[in-house]
Design a protein around this motif. Structure first.
Motif, mmCIF file in Angstrom:
data_model
loop_
_atom_site.group_PDB
_atom_site.id
_atom_site.type_symbol
_atom_site.label_atom_id
_atom_site.label_comp_id
_atom_site.label_asym_id
_atom_site.label_seq_id
_atom_site.Cartn_x
_atom_site.Cartn_y
_atom_site.Cartn_z
ATOM 1 N N LYS A 39 19.872 -35.476 -5.058
ATOM 2 C CA LYS A 39 21.429 -36.113 -4.850
ATOM 3 C C LYS A 39 21.548 -36.429 -6.437
ATOM 4 O O LYS A 39 20.858 -36.588 -7.273
ATOM 5 C CB LYS A 39 21.044 -37.506 -4.186
ATOM 6 C CG LYS A 39 21.419 -37.418 -2.707
ATOM 7 C CD LYS A 39 21.346 -38.713 -2.277
ATOM 8 C CE LYS A 39 21.598 -38.546 -0.572
ATOM 9 N NZ LYS A 39 22.304 -40.192 -0.049
ATOM 10 N N LYS A 40 23.184 -36.407 -6.761
ATOM 11 C CA LYS A 40 23.624 -36.770 -8.049
ATOM 12 C C LYS A 40 23.943 -38.168 -8.129
ATOM 13 O O LYS A 40 24.355 -38.670 -9.209
ATOM 14 C CB LYS A 40 24.679 -35.665 -8.167
ATOM 15 C CG LYS A 40 24.321 -34.344 -8.418
ATOM 16 C CD LYS A 40 25.615 -33.456 -8.394
ATOM 17 C CE LYS A 40 25.150 -31.952 -8.439
ATOM 18 N NZ LYS A 40 26.284 -31.152 -8.390
ATOM 19 N N THR A 41 23.960 -38.768 -7.072
ATOM 20 C CA THR A 41 24.465 -40.186 -6.692
ATOM 21 C C THR A 41 23.916 -40.627 -5.662
ATOM 22 O O THR A 41 23.931 -40.112 -4.638
ATOM 23 C CB THR A 41 25.847 -40.508 -6.843
ATOM 24 O OG1 THR A 41 26.202 -42.131 -6.824
ATOM 25 C CG2 THR A 41 26.685 -39.869 -5.716
ATOM 26 N N VAL A 42 23.377 -42.126 -5.734
ATOM 27 C CA VAL A 42 22.831 -42.636 -4.566
ATOM 28 C C VAL A 42 24.047 -43.663 -3.699
ATOM 29 O O VAL A 42 23.621 -44.207 -2.734
ATOM 30 C CB VAL A 42 21.762 -43.696 -4.815
ATOM 31 C CG1 VAL A 42 20.674 -42.982 -5.732
ATOM 32 C CG2 VAL A 42 22.376 -44.707 -6.116
ATOM 33 N N ARG A 43 25.144 -43.451 -4.171
ATOM 34 C CA ARG A 43 26.351 -44.222 -3.701
ATOM 35 C C ARG A 43 26.812 -43.544 -2.380
ATOM 36 O O ARG A 43 27.522 -44.203 -1.597
ATOM 37 C CB ARG A 43 27.248 -44.287 -4.736
ATOM 38 C CG ARG A 43 27.033 -45.298 -5.680
ATOM 39 C CD ARG A 43 28.030 -44.995 -6.985
ATOM 40 N NE ARG A 43 29.389 -45.764 -6.345
ATOM 41 C CZ ARG A 43 30.592 -45.370 -6.919
ATOM 42 N NH1 ARG A 43 30.478 -44.818 -7.936
ATOM 43 N NH2 ARG A 43 31.577 -46.078 -6.494
ATOM 44 N N VAL A 44 26.386 -42.442 -2.089
ATOM 45 C CA VAL A 44 26.771 -41.720 -0.486
ATOM 46 C C VAL A 44 25.611 -41.447 0.048
ATOM 47 O O VAL A 44 24.554 -40.805 -0.301
ATOM 48 C CB VAL A 44 27.544 -40.193 -1.055
ATOM 49 C CG1 VAL A 44 27.847 -39.338 0.215
ATOM 50 C CG2 VAL A 44 28.487 -40.471 -2.222
#
Length: 393
Positions: free
Chosen positions: A367-372
């Motif tokens: 993942k590039k962000t853990v916000r999704v």
């Protein structure tokens, strides 16, 4: 003309009471939405009518199959609402609603009330794009961007046009088929396209025509309105069992698209998405159908490419012959553009992951962000809560 939207199977006159009862269990898991314009295209005298299969639920959707996010799109997000998988292209997920819901939709997860990938405010994504000069084209998608108000679309398109390195804006939409009047009757929308689709920076409409019967007089009028406003219209469709898996039908689609000035762009393999088991064809079957369809049309129709939208990239199917699949990366997450792959192809294989040895060509991305949050990590049955659409009302 205002269309009337239908979200309750009880309001579909072509269904029997027993069918309505059986299908309500399906709609508890996979949302149903239709409108009265598209409803009129269904031939209710034919239980296997392809337009019916496109939008009316089926009990086959409850068969165990696939994943909610078959291409791991959660790993493409850089910020909420913005995906950046390929170097020059970014996606803005601007809507979680469509004119109707295709039963085979690969993003049907967005229609779950407990999934919030679409963003009502995409400013964070626009700021990300502004800081990435390698991004020269942006795809507005969802859901369907053309379900948004023209005022909302204008704010997004104006913001993107203020970024010098964004040359192309693409709008992925089935509204030219689901509700063509929304486009050709909206002079403000056509003026918006006319203003921002210029000789050097075009707006492309990525239409989703799945069957030639969708190309009605209203749809043709819509295509003409878009062209007159300066947009370029291209088409993409998956090849699906019971909808367009006949070379004559698919060839007719290629012809009618070309005659209407719509470029045949992609044929896609059905993604192994939850609920889609009834639409599955083997790779060998799809390749045969597509080649036979192309044999029926001119060179203009033959421009289409047959691809799989895989986690690792768009994989073009060059040929399937004598038990072998000849593939290459048309787009690649890891920069493997043009990489040729010759692999054993079992007769029943319907996806890249089912080809022996596929693992040597790709690795699952981080993942590039853990916000999704990946929908694949959520309960299989959607959890009830207030949706983004309801929250905006």
């Amino acid at each position: 003309m205002q269309v009337r939207y239908i979200t309750n199977l009880d309001d579909i006159p072509g269904l029997t009471e027993s069918e309505k009862t059986a299908l309500k269990q399906v709609t508890e898991k996979f949302v149903f939405r239709l409108n009265d314009y598209y409803l009129r295209l269904i031939d209710w005298s034919d239980p296997n009518d392809p337009i019916r299969r496109l939008v009316i639920p089926s009990t086959s959707e409850l068969q165990e199959y696939g994943r909610w996010d078959a291409s791991d799109e959660d790993t493409n997000y850089t910020v909420k609402g913005c995906q950046h998988k390929y170097k020059s292209t970014a996606l803005l997920i601007v809507s979680e609603v469509c004119g109707s819901y295709c039963r085979f939709c690969f993003r049907k997860r967005l229609f779950r009330a407990d999934v919030q990938e679409a963003m009502p405010d995409v400013q964070e994504g626009i700021d990300y794009i502004a800081g990435k000069p390698e991004i020269n084209n942006v795809l507005l998608t969802g859901g369907d961007p053309l379900i948004l108000s023209t005022k909302k679309l204008r704010s997004i398109i104006e913001a993107l046009r203020s970024i010098e390195h964004v040359k192309i804006i693409r709008i992925g939409s089935k509204m030219p088929l689901f509700n063509p009047m929304r486009i050709y009757e909206d002079e403000e929308l056509l003026d918006l396209i006319r203003t921002y689709s210029t000789e050097e920076k075009r707006i492309y409409i990525m239409a989703h025509v799945n069957h030639p019967r969708e190309i009605t007089q209203e749809a043709r009028r819509c295509f003409k309105a878009l062209y007159d406003a300066g947009a370029i219209v291209v088409n993409q469709t998956p090849v699906l069992r019971g909808i367009n898996d006949d070379p004559a039908v698919l060839g007719d689609l290629l012809d009618k698209l070309s005659w209407a000035g719509v470029t045949p762009y992609y044929f896609f393999i059905n993604r192994p998405v939850a609920g889609n088991s009834g639409f599955v064809l083997s790779l060998k079957e799809v390749y045969r159908i597509v080649e036979q369809a192309k044999a029926r049309t001119s060179g203009l129709g033959k421009r289409v490419r047959l691809c799989m939208s895989h986690t690792s990239g768009k994989i073009e199917i060059l040929a399937i012959e004598n038990g072998k699949a000849y593939l290459k990366y048309h787009q690649s997450r890891d920069g493997e553009y043009g990489k040729l792959m010759i692999m054993d192809c079992p007769k029943e294989a319907s996806w890249f992951d089912e080809l022996p040895g596929n693992e040597q060509y790709w690795t699952k991305p981080a993942k590039k962000t853990v916000r999704v949050v990946s929908v694949n990590e959520m309960p299989d049955m959607p959890q009830k809560k207030i949706s983004l659409l309801e929250a905006e009302r």
